[in-house]
Design a protein around this motif. Structure first.
Motif, PDB file in Angstrom:
ATOM      1  N   ASP A 195     -64.729  29.435  62.226  1.00 16.58           N
ATOM      2  CA  ASP A 195     -65.052  28.414  63.223  1.00 16.58           C
ATOM      3  C   ASP A 195     -64.673  27.017  62.744  1.00 16.58           C
ATOM      4  N   GLN A 196     -65.028  26.668  61.508  1.00 20.38           N
ATOM      5  CA  GLN A 196     -64.798  25.301  61.020  1.00 20.38           C
ATOM      6  C   GLN A 196     -63.337  24.996  60.778  1.00 20.38           C
ATOM      7  N   PHE A 197     -62.575  25.984  60.291  1.00 19.21           N
ATOM      8  CA  PHE A 197     -61.187  25.722  59.916  1.00 19.21           C
ATOM      9  C   PHE A 197     -60.188  26.410  60.843  1.00 19.21           C
ATOM     10  N   SER A 198     -60.588  26.653  62.079  1.00 23.54           N
ATOM     11  CA  SER A 198     -59.740  27.364  63.030  1.00 23.54           C
ATOM     12  C   SER A 198     -58.314  26.808  63.071  1.00 23.54           C
ATOM     13  N   VAL A 199     -57.366  27.648  62.736  1.00 24.65           N
ATOM     14  CA  VAL A 199     -55.957  27.257  62.762  1.00 24.65           C
ATOM     15  C   VAL A 199     -55.509  26.945  64.182  1.00 24.65           C
ATOM     16  N   VAL A 200     -56.028  27.698  65.145  1.00 27.76           N
ATOM     17  CA  VAL A 200     -55.624  27.507  66.542  1.00 27.76           C
ATOM     18  C   VAL A 200     -56.057  26.127  67.035  1.00 27.76           C
ATOM     19  N   LYS A 201     -57.311  25.759  66.780  1.00 27.16           N
ATOM     20  CA  LYS A 201     -57.794  24.441  67.190  1.00 27.16           C
ATOM     21  C   LYS A 201     -56.976  23.337  66.521  1.00 27.16           C
ATOM     22  N   ARG A 206     -54.488  20.619  68.524  1.00 29.25           N
ATOM     23  CA  ARG A 206     -54.637  19.160  68.377  1.00 29.25           C
ATOM     24  C   ARG A 206     -53.323  18.514  67.932  1.00 29.25           C
ATOM     25  N   LYS A 207     -52.683  19.145  66.974  1.00 24.37           N
ATOM     26  CA  LYS A 207     -51.428  18.605  66.449  1.00 24.37           C
ATOM     27  C   LYS A 207     -50.336  18.600  67.514  1.00 24.37           C
ATOM     28  N   MET A 208     -50.227  19.681  68.250  1.00 23.53           N
ATOM     29  CA  MET A 208     -49.177  19.783  69.265  1.00 23.53           C
ATOM     30  C   MET A 208     -49.450  18.878  70.467  1.00 23.53           C
ATOM     31  N   MET A 209     -50.718  18.682  70.793  1.00 20.88           N
ATOM     32  CA  MET A 209     -51.061  17.811  71.914  1.00 20.88           C
ATOM     33  C   MET A 209     -50.623  16.361  71.657  1.00 20.88           C
ATOM     34  N   TRP A 210     -50.544  15.997  70.391  1.00 23.40           N
ATOM     35  CA  TRP A 210     -50.055  14.651  70.067  1.00 23.40           C
ATOM     36  C   TRP A 210     -48.619  14.493  70.571  1.00 23.40           C
ATOM     37  N   GLY A 229     -52.881  28.078  73.101  1.00 24.87           N
ATOM     38  CA  GLY A 229     -54.288  28.042  72.694  1.00 24.87           C
ATOM     39  C   GLY A 229     -55.054  29.243  73.213  1.00 24.87           C
ATOM     40  N   ASP A 230     -54.808  29.632  74.447  1.00 26.28           N
ATOM     41  CA  ASP A 230     -55.502  30.791  75.029  1.00 26.28           C
ATOM     42  C   ASP A 230     -55.087  32.091  74.338  1.00 26.28           C
ATOM     43  N   ILE A 231     -53.793  32.232  74.078  1.00 29.42           N
ATOM     44  CA  ILE A 231     -53.290  33.468  73.458  1.00 29.42           C
ATOM     45  C   ILE A 231     -53.773  33.582  72.007  1.00 29.42           C
ATOM     46  N   ALA A 232     -53.572  32.509  71.236  1.00 29.88           N
ATOM     47  CA  ALA A 232     -53.908  32.551  69.805  1.00 29.88           C
ATOM     48  C   ALA A 232     -55.411  32.569  69.563  1.00 29.88           C
ATOM     49  N   ALA A 233     -56.204  32.153  70.574  1.00 30.95           N
ATOM     50  CA  ALA A 233     -57.661  32.190  70.428  1.00 30.95           C
ATOM     51  C   ALA A 233     -58.207  33.610  70.521  1.00 30.95           C
TER      52      ALA A 233
END
Length: 596
Positions: free
Chosen positions: A55-61, A65-69, A139-143
């Motif tokens: 939960d804390q280090f979720s790669v997907v999240k 965030r990085k791609m949304m930039w 995000g939906d797929i990788a989650a």
């Protein structure tokens, strides 16, 4: 059984904060210096640990965030849509390769592949909105749990845990292909069960009425090697008192948890940043016994394995503009407050760093208190940052102390540090101040950057002013602003000279050659800066006289102060003047941004 875990030493404090992040105050009571560990919470700790990491280090999240930039940049600069789509595709492709490695036959893997193709087709400005749409689909797929858990666990083991603990337990490479449940089971076997057994043994020693009960317990649990080693000598004893005497005199106690015996040693696989090899640390061994550098219990080892939850993780650049490296650091805050407050402050600090706040921003933000409260916390804060590389056997550890005068300064002017616009120099400035080091060298480096990029002249000026305020606070001067007007005057004199020199150059060569005027000013600025860094007052003043004469201006008497013990010091005068000389425009600096 309940046992007190003291958070006095920072690895244990980080572990205690980590446990407190996983359990409520009812489940894990806080004490003035640590936490009360109840053996009942160990039944759920292995799963909470692994699920907490996911939960804390979720790669997907993180990736979203990085791609949304890039998606946001495409909205602002639609002409670069193709470029930003390519950057998003690059990030997505890295994760697709990993998904393909473990889950190539799944529908999710195929959908990720299709997204890559769609991103490749984005080329026109009007297609920019599709970038956000495809990121959301990723995000939906990788989650999907089996993907997110696999990607995150492998990431967190390599980047967060391995630097601290090497390749022990779940950190062995073979676990990269194992399931989440297998990770939980391994944590249970390697960390939880040993800790449970040692707590049970401590409880048995306390409750047993005779030696037979103790021997029966050890017989029942002799599959645990430390207990098997204890069984043979204890069997030769006659009563419980002899057992207690034997354990007290022949078995070393845990170095971190009072009331427990040591069953292992504090070495690299326990906590790499402050540990050492058994064979190479003879001076640290108990009685020069290479088998026991520092004796600890399984409970202490378990607590230290919780440290990643108790620390903030972020990137920090070391070096300068010419040569630098970026390292992943972990940081935390210690104080003499009740440990419940220490926990809250660290969770706030983690949140601030996680939202992108710099070191200085996070600390000043954390200490946004009233002036009266700031005075009460004097001498109570310590800030710690550590970088560890298990493979290279390398640790970089920094401690920072919040001295009284600095707490006083932050209470009044902490927010003004935001005016140092260059993030790295702002953090370097603040770290130097926390260490009690005069930040003048950082300001000189900041000015060198500002010569190349005049936008940063403002930040260098504010750094000069804040340095003087801090030096005044260090001397106990109540009015830290008493030199602000003088600094402003020196800065504007630099501005005036720049304007005169540029005017003369334009008159000589015409408007098209204005750039050559800046080139001349840059040359003067470098000469002045070199003199300032070397403490060469005579060389600095010689240049000052020459350029004032060339501009037809009188030399202000303020420059004479640089040769006096009282008044504005040479470093402040030289830095403020150079900032004005190289800046883009005149700015009003009398006003203040305060915490009030």
């Amino acid at each position: 059984m309940q046992i007190h875990i003291d958070g006095e030493q920072w690895p244990m404090a980080a572990g205690c904060i980590g446990l407190a992040k996983l359990y409520s105050e009812e489940e894990l009571p806080r004490t003035s210096t640590g936490v009360q560990l109840n053996d009942k919470i160990l039944d759920t700790l292995a799963e909470k640990f692994i699920r907490g990491l996911i939960d804390q280090f979720s790669v997907v999240k993180r990736d979203v965030r990085k791609m949304m930039w890039y998606s946001n940049q495409a909205k602002k600069q639609p002409e670069r849509t193709k470029e930003f789509a390519a950057e998003v595709r690059k990030i997505l492709n890295e994760q697709y390769k990993k998904v393909k490695k473990y889950f190539s036959e799944t529908e999710e893997c195929q959908r990720l592949k299709e997204l890559l193709e769609k991103l490749k087709e984005i080329k026109k400005p009007e297609e920019a909105p599709f970038i956000k749409e495809y990121i959301e689909q990723y995000g939906d797929i990788a989650a999907t749990p089996f993907i997110n858990e696999k990607l995150t666990l492998n990431y967190v083991k390599a980047v967060i845990l391995n630097p601290f603990y090497g390749q022990t337990s779940i950190l062995q490479p073979v676990f990269n292909s194992k399931s989440t449940e297998e990770h939980i089971q391994q944590i249970e076997a390697d960390f939880i069960q040993p800790a449970k057994l040692e707590l049970m043994f401590a409880e048995k020693l306390d409750s047993a009425t005779n030696i037979e009960e103790i021997v029966a317990f050890l017989e029942e649990n002799k599959g645990y090697k430390p207990f098997k080693d204890l069984l043979k000598p204890i069997k030769k004893l006659n009563n419980k008192d002899q057992v207690l005497d034997y354990l007290h005199n022949q078995i070393l106690p845990c170095s971190f948890v009072e009331g427990l015996i040591a069953t292992q040693s504090y070495e690299e696989m326990i906590f790499s940043p402050l540990a050492f090899s058994k064979m190479k640390a003879v001076n640290f061994n108990w009685n020069f016994d290479k088998k026991l550098p520092v004796p600890i219990s399984a409970v202490a080892r378990l607590v230290m394995f919780m440290a990643p939850f108790g620390m903030a993780f972020y990137s920090r650049r070391l070096g300068n503009e010419q040569a630098s490296e970026t390292f992943r650091y972990a940081g935390m805050i210690l104080s003499q407050k009740h440990f419940a407050e220490v926990i809250k402050e660290n969770l706030t600090y983690q949140k601030l760093r996680g939202e992108g706040s710099s070191f200085e921003e996070a600390i000043v933000g954390l200490l946004q208190e009233s002036i009266d409260k700031a005075k009460k916390i004097i001498n109570s804060y310590f800030f710690l940052e550590v970088y560890s590389d298990y493979q290279m056997k390398k640790t970089l550890l920094d401690y920072y102390h919040m001295p009284p005068y600095l707490a006083h300064y932050i209470a009044y002017y902490g927010k003004t540090l935001d005016l140092l616009y260059h993030r790295e120099y702002r953090d370097s400035f603040f770290r130097a101040v926390l260490k009690g080091i005069d930040p003048k060298e950082i300001i000189f480096d900041y000015l060198r950057v500002a010569i190349k990029n005049p936008y940063h002249a403002k930040g260098a000026l504010f750094a000069t002013r804040e340095r003087k305020r801090i030096l005044q606070a260090k001397k106990g001067v109540e009015d830290m602003k008493n030199y602000d007007k003088t600094i402003s005057y020196v800065y504007y004199r630099g501005c005036d000279l720049r304007n005169e020199l540029m005017k003369d150059r334009m008159a000589e060569q015409g408007e098209p050659y204005r750039a050559s005027g800046k080139k001349k000013i840059d040359g003067i600025a470098y000469r002045l800066l070199n003199a300032a860094k070397a403490g060469n007052k005579s060389g600095f003043m010689d240049t000052i006289f020459r350029i004032h004469m060339a501009a037809g201006l009188d030399v202000p008497s303020i420059f004479v102060d640089s040769f006096k013990e009282e008044g504005l010091d040479f470093e402040t005068i030289s830095s403020a003047f150079i900032a004005g000389l190289i800046g883009q425009e005149q700015i009003k600096i009398e006003g203040d941004v305060t915490n009030g």
